[in-house]
Design an enzyme around this catalytic site. Structure first.
Site, PDB file in Angstrom:
ATOM      1  N   ILE A   9      64.284 -80.268  49.601  1.00 31.38           N
ATOM      2  CA  ILE A   9      63.954 -78.847  49.370  1.00 31.38           C
ATOM      3  C   ILE A   9      64.611 -78.410  48.067  1.00 31.38           C
ATOM      4  O   ILE A   9      65.841 -78.499  47.923  1.00 31.38           O
ATOM      5  CB  ILE A   9      64.477 -77.956  50.520  1.00 31.38           C
ATOM      6  CG1 ILE A   9      63.947 -78.434  51.872  1.00 31.38           C
ATOM      7  CG2 ILE A   9      64.121 -76.485  50.273  1.00 31.38           C
ATOM      8  CD1 ILE A   9      64.513 -77.679  53.082  1.00 31.38           C
ATOM      9  N   ASP A  60      69.321 -78.646  37.480  1.00 31.93           N
ATOM     10  CA  ASP A  60      68.439 -77.572  37.039  1.00 31.93           C
ATOM     11  C   ASP A  60      67.046 -78.199  36.920  1.00 31.93           C
ATOM     12  O   ASP A  60      66.880 -79.205  36.197  1.00 31.93           O
ATOM     13  CB  ASP A  60      68.935 -77.052  35.677  1.00 31.93           C
ATOM     14  CG  ASP A  60      68.165 -75.832  35.194  1.00 31.93           C
ATOM     15  OD1 ASP A  60      66.940 -75.762  35.419  1.00 31.93           O
ATOM     16  OD2 ASP A  60      68.796 -74.965  34.572  1.00 31.93           O
ATOM     17  N   ASN A  87      60.139 -75.367  46.047  1.00 32.78           N
ATOM     18  CA  ASN A  87      60.379 -73.934  46.283  1.00 32.78           C
ATOM     19  C   ASN A  87      61.142 -73.265  45.134  1.00 32.78           C
ATOM     20  O   ASN A  87      60.979 -72.063  44.916  1.00 32.78           O
ATOM     21  CB  ASN A  87      61.171 -73.809  47.600  1.00 32.78           C
ATOM     22  CG  ASN A  87      61.818 -72.456  47.767  1.00 32.78           C
ATOM     23  OD1 ASN A  87      61.147 -71.473  48.060  1.00 32.78           O
ATOM     24  ND2 ASN A  87      63.133 -72.380  47.568  1.00 32.78           N
ATOM     25  N   TYR A 153      54.681 -64.147  35.246  1.00 38.30           N
ATOM     26  CA  TYR A 153      55.022 -64.641  36.593  1.00 38.30           C
ATOM     27  C   TYR A 153      53.730 -64.984  37.346  1.00 38.30           C
ATOM     28  O   TYR A 153      53.628 -66.044  37.967  1.00 38.30           O
ATOM     29  CB  TYR A 153      55.849 -63.615  37.366  1.00 38.30           C
ATOM     30  CG  TYR A 153      56.185 -64.079  38.767  1.00 38.30           C
ATOM     31  CD1 TYR A 153      57.006 -65.186  38.978  1.00 38.30           C
ATOM     32  CD2 TYR A 153      55.654 -63.443  39.895  1.00 38.30           C
ATOM     33  CE1 TYR A 153      57.300 -65.649  40.266  1.00 38.30           C
ATOM     34  CE2 TYR A 153      55.941 -63.893  41.182  1.00 38.30           C
ATOM     35  CZ  TYR A 153      56.763 -64.996  41.360  1.00 38.30           C
ATOM     36  OH  TYR A 153      57.043 -65.457  42.638  1.00 38.30           O
ATOM     37  N   LYS A 157      52.444 -68.607  38.869  1.00 33.15           N
ATOM     38  CA  LYS A 157      52.100 -68.856  40.271  1.00 33.15           C
ATOM     39  C   LYS A 157      50.620 -69.233  40.431  1.00 33.15           C
ATOM     40  O   LYS A 157      50.270 -69.984  41.343  1.00 33.15           O
ATOM     41  CB  LYS A 157      52.488 -67.646  41.128  1.00 33.15           C
ATOM     42  CG  LYS A 157      54.006 -67.513  41.279  1.00 33.15           C
ATOM     43  CD  LYS A 157      54.607 -68.750  41.964  1.00 33.15           C
ATOM     44  CE  LYS A 157      56.090 -68.672  42.180  1.00 33.15           C
ATOM     45  NZ  LYS A 157      56.643 -69.813  42.932  1.00 33.15           N
ATOM     46  N   VAL A 186      59.093 -60.848  49.895  1.00 31.61           N
ATOM     47  CA  VAL A 186      60.082 -61.431  50.806  1.00 31.61           C
ATOM     48  C   VAL A 186      61.465 -60.961  50.367  1.00 31.61           C
ATOM     49  O   VAL A 186      61.802 -61.028  49.174  1.00 31.61           O
ATOM     50  CB  VAL A 186      60.061 -62.980  50.757  1.00 31.61           C
ATOM     51  CG1 VAL A 186      60.896 -63.564  51.897  1.00 31.61           C
ATOM     52  CG2 VAL A 186      58.638 -63.536  50.793  1.00 31.61           C
TER      53      VAL A 186
HETATM   54  P1  NDP Z   1      65.865 -66.625  45.583  1.00 32.35           P
HETATM   55  O1  NDP Z   1      66.250 -66.041  44.271  1.00 32.35           O
HETATM   56  O2  NDP Z   1      66.557 -66.119  46.795  1.00 32.35           O
HETATM   57  O3  NDP Z   1      65.958 -68.206  45.522  1.00 32.35           O
HETATM   58  C1  NDP Z   1      65.549 -68.937  44.413  1.00 32.35           C
HETATM   59  C2  NDP Z   1      66.041 -70.368  44.554  1.00 32.35           C
HETATM   60  O4  NDP Z   1      65.549 -71.130  43.440  1.00 32.35           O
HETATM   61  C3  NDP Z   1      67.548 -70.461  44.554  1.00 32.35           C
HETATM   62  O5  NDP Z   1      67.957 -71.375  45.539  1.00 32.35           O
HETATM   63  C4  NDP Z   1      67.873 -70.979  43.171  1.00 32.35           C
HETATM   64  O6  NDP Z   1      69.013 -71.830  43.253  1.00 32.35           O
HETATM   65  C5  NDP Z   1      66.628 -71.827  42.853  1.00 32.35           C
HETATM   66  N1  NDP Z   1      66.428 -71.944  41.413  1.00 32.35           N
HETATM   67  C6  NDP Z   1      66.116 -70.944  40.555  1.00 32.35           C
HETATM   68  N2  NDP Z   1      66.075 -71.411  39.296  1.00 32.35           N
HETATM   69  C7  NDP Z   1      66.374 -72.742  39.365  1.00 32.35           C
HETATM   70  C8  NDP Z   1      66.505 -73.765  38.409  1.00 32.35           C
HETATM   71  N3  NDP Z   1      66.334 -73.529  37.086  1.00 32.35           N
HETATM   72  N4  NDP Z   1      66.827 -75.011  38.822  1.00 32.35           N
HETATM   73  C9  NDP Z   1      67.014 -75.256  40.131  1.00 32.35           C
HETATM   74  N5  NDP Z   1      66.907 -74.333  41.096  1.00 32.35           N
HETATM   75  C10 NDP Z   1      66.591 -73.082  40.717  1.00 32.35           C
HETATM   76  O7  NDP Z   1      64.282 -66.346  45.706  1.00 32.35           O
HETATM   77  P2  NDP Z   1      63.210 -66.729  46.828  1.00 32.35           P
HETATM   78  O8  NDP Z   1      63.789 -67.459  47.950  1.00 32.35           O
HETATM   79  O9  NDP Z   1      62.471 -65.481  47.107  1.00 32.35           O
HETATM   80  O10 NDP Z   1      62.255 -67.658  45.966  1.00 32.35           O
HETATM   81  C11 NDP Z   1      61.883 -68.967  46.354  1.00 32.35           C
HETATM   82  C12 NDP Z   1      60.453 -69.211  45.913  1.00 32.35           C
HETATM   83  O11 NDP Z   1      59.591 -68.296  46.589  1.00 32.35           O
HETATM   84  C13 NDP Z   1      60.214 -69.007  44.420  1.00 32.35           C
HETATM   85  O12 NDP Z   1      59.350 -70.015  43.952  1.00 32.35           O
HETATM   86  C14 NDP Z   1      59.522 -67.645  44.369  1.00 32.35           C
HETATM   87  O13 NDP Z   1      58.711 -67.507  43.242  1.00 32.35           O
HETATM   88  C15 NDP Z   1      58.720 -67.697  45.658  1.00 32.35           C
HETATM   89  N6  NDP Z   1      58.288 -66.410  46.183  1.00 32.35           N
HETATM   90  C16 NDP Z   1      59.171 -65.399  46.436  1.00 32.35           C
HETATM   91  C17 NDP Z   1      58.712 -64.196  46.937  1.00 32.35           C
HETATM   92  C18 NDP Z   1      59.621 -63.031  47.174  1.00 32.35           C
HETATM   93  O14 NDP Z   1      59.118 -61.883  47.245  1.00 32.35           O
HETATM   94  N7  NDP Z   1      60.914 -63.222  47.338  1.00 32.35           N
HETATM   95  C19 NDP Z   1      57.293 -63.999  47.255  1.00 32.35           C
HETATM   96  C20 NDP Z   1      56.451 -65.133  46.940  1.00 32.35           C
HETATM   97  C21 NDP Z   1      56.941 -66.287  46.452  1.00 32.35           C
HETATM   98  P3  NDP Z   1      70.199 -71.899  42.169  1.00 32.35           P
HETATM   99  O15 NDP Z   1      70.303 -70.544  41.535  1.00 32.35           O
HETATM  100  O16 NDP Z   1      71.399 -72.296  42.973  1.00 32.35           O
HETATM  101  O17 NDP Z   1      69.760 -72.966  41.252  1.00 32.35           O
HETATM  102  C1  8X3 Z   2      56.859 -62.627  44.730  1.00 26.71           C
HETATM  103  C2  8X3 Z   2      55.985 -61.504  45.197  1.00 26.71           C
HETATM  104  O1  8X3 Z   2      54.730 -59.405  44.455  1.00 26.71           O
HETATM  105  O2  8X3 Z   2      56.925 -59.806  43.467  1.00 26.71           O
HETATM  106  O3  8X3 Z   2      56.118 -63.735  44.357  1.00 26.71           O
HETATM  107  O4  8X3 Z   2      55.041 -61.144  42.813  1.00 26.71           O
HETATM  108  S1  8X3 Z   2      55.663 -60.438  43.911  1.00 26.71           S
END
Ligand code: NDP
Ligand code: 8X3
Length: 252
Positions: A9, A60, A87, A153, A157, A186
């Site tokens: 993951i 990263d 993810n 963004y 996506k 979310v």
């Molecule tokens: P969070 O910010 O809570 O989590 C993002 C995760 O991505 C963290 O674990 C971070 O870990 C990791 N990450 C970010 N940049 C890097 C990098 N350069 N290298 C490695 N790891 C990275 O956000 P979400 O859980 O909400 O997001 C997870 C996924 O879900 C994303 O792809 C997001 O676009 C998608 N998403 C989110 C939505 C929302 O509304 N929250 C809706 C739809 C989709 P660390 O910083 O430790 O590296």
């Molecule tokens: C995250 C949901 O609406 O901020 O992907 O783009 S939104």
């Protein structure tokens, strides 16, 4: 260990990735958890090791070399990866196209699109060699429709959705399942990152009940626990208050 599946993951230190790690651990799936924040990785590993075997990788996803060397150097008992959850990702900024920051654009394309490709490239060859595997890409409702100021963004996506379809076609001869799970709003650290800690982030989830990361993790687990002949190919999920990217029923 013999019958247990192993999942890798990305973005497991927070939000959806972290909730998915918990859900998988509860169900006995062995875990390779990735992220950049080492301390968080260690804390999560410590907690989940009571439930399953957990290995952590700090890299990263933008760093091509780091991605390949981390995955190549996995210990023998974690080398076989059955499930990949792509993810890791974020939005950076919410600006009209003429005011957007190049650094934000680079971050979104490099992390959400190229990072996903690097991790996939490091893992898919072992899946094709075995003719088995399951890849779930975390897209977004932003991959299904564009909203004002969402420009780059949304493009990143949309690319995830396109790559998911492309992967499903190319990996079809190998019996590999490929899916996109596309959530709307979310409640995670997502808005903290998007708004760089600005007060706007505090309002993102106010006045309605957003999806919780566990809601998305439930759907991911549902997808990966279907019988061998079933592939949940594409899911769009919203909280009840949300009808589209721009329509959210909020209590004022
Ligand atoms: P969070 O910010 O809570 O989590 C993002 C995760 O991505 C963290 O674990 C971070 O870990 C990791 N990450 C970010 N940049 C890097 C990098 N350069 N290298 C490695 N790891 C990275 O956000 P979400 O859980 O909400 O997001 C997870 C996924 O879900 C994303 O792809 C997001 O676009 C998608 N998403 C989110 C939505 C929302 O509304 N929250 C809706 C739809 C989709 P660390 O910083 O430790 O590296
Ligand atoms: C995250 C949901 O609406 O901020 O992907 O783009 S939104």
């Amino acid at each position: 260990m013999e019958n247990k599946k192993t999942a890798l993951i990305t973005g497991a230190t927070s939000g959806i990735g972290k909730a998915t790690a918990h859900e998988f651990a509860k169900n006995g799936i062995r875990l390779i958890l990735c992220g950049r924040r080492q301390e968080r990785l260690e804390t999560i590993q410590k907690g989940l090791s009571k439930l399953t075997d957990v290995h952590i990788l700090n890299f990263d996803v933008r760093d091509k070399k780091a991605v390949f060397s981390a995955i190549d150097a996995l210990p023998e008992d974690f080398k076989h990866i059955d499930i990949l959850i792509n993810n890791a990702g974020n939005a950076h900024g919410l600006d009209p196209i003429h005011e957007g920051s190049l650094d934000d654009w680079d971050a979104m394309m490099d992390i959400n699109v190229k990072g996903l490709l690097y991790v996939s490239k490091a893992i898919i060859p072992q899946m094709t060699a075995r003719s088995s595997g399951h890849i779930i890409n975390i897209g977004s409702s932003a991959g299904k429709e564009v909203y004002p100021k969402g420009n780059v963004y949304c493009a990143s996506k949309h690319a995830v959705v396109a790559l998911t379809e492309g992967m499903r076609m190319d990996l079809n001869p190998f019996g590999i399942k490929v899916a996109a799970i596309n959530p709307g709003l979310v409640e995670t650290e997502f808005s903290q990152v998007r708004f760089k800690g600005d007060a706007l982030a505090d309002n993102a989830y106010k006045g309605y009940k957003a999806l919780q990361p566990e809601d998305v993790a439930d759907v991911i687990y549902f997808a990966i626990s279907r019988p061998a002949h079933v592939n949940i190919a594409d899911v769009l999920m919203f909280c009840t208050a949300q009808a589209s990217s721009t329509i959210v029923k909020k209590q004022i």
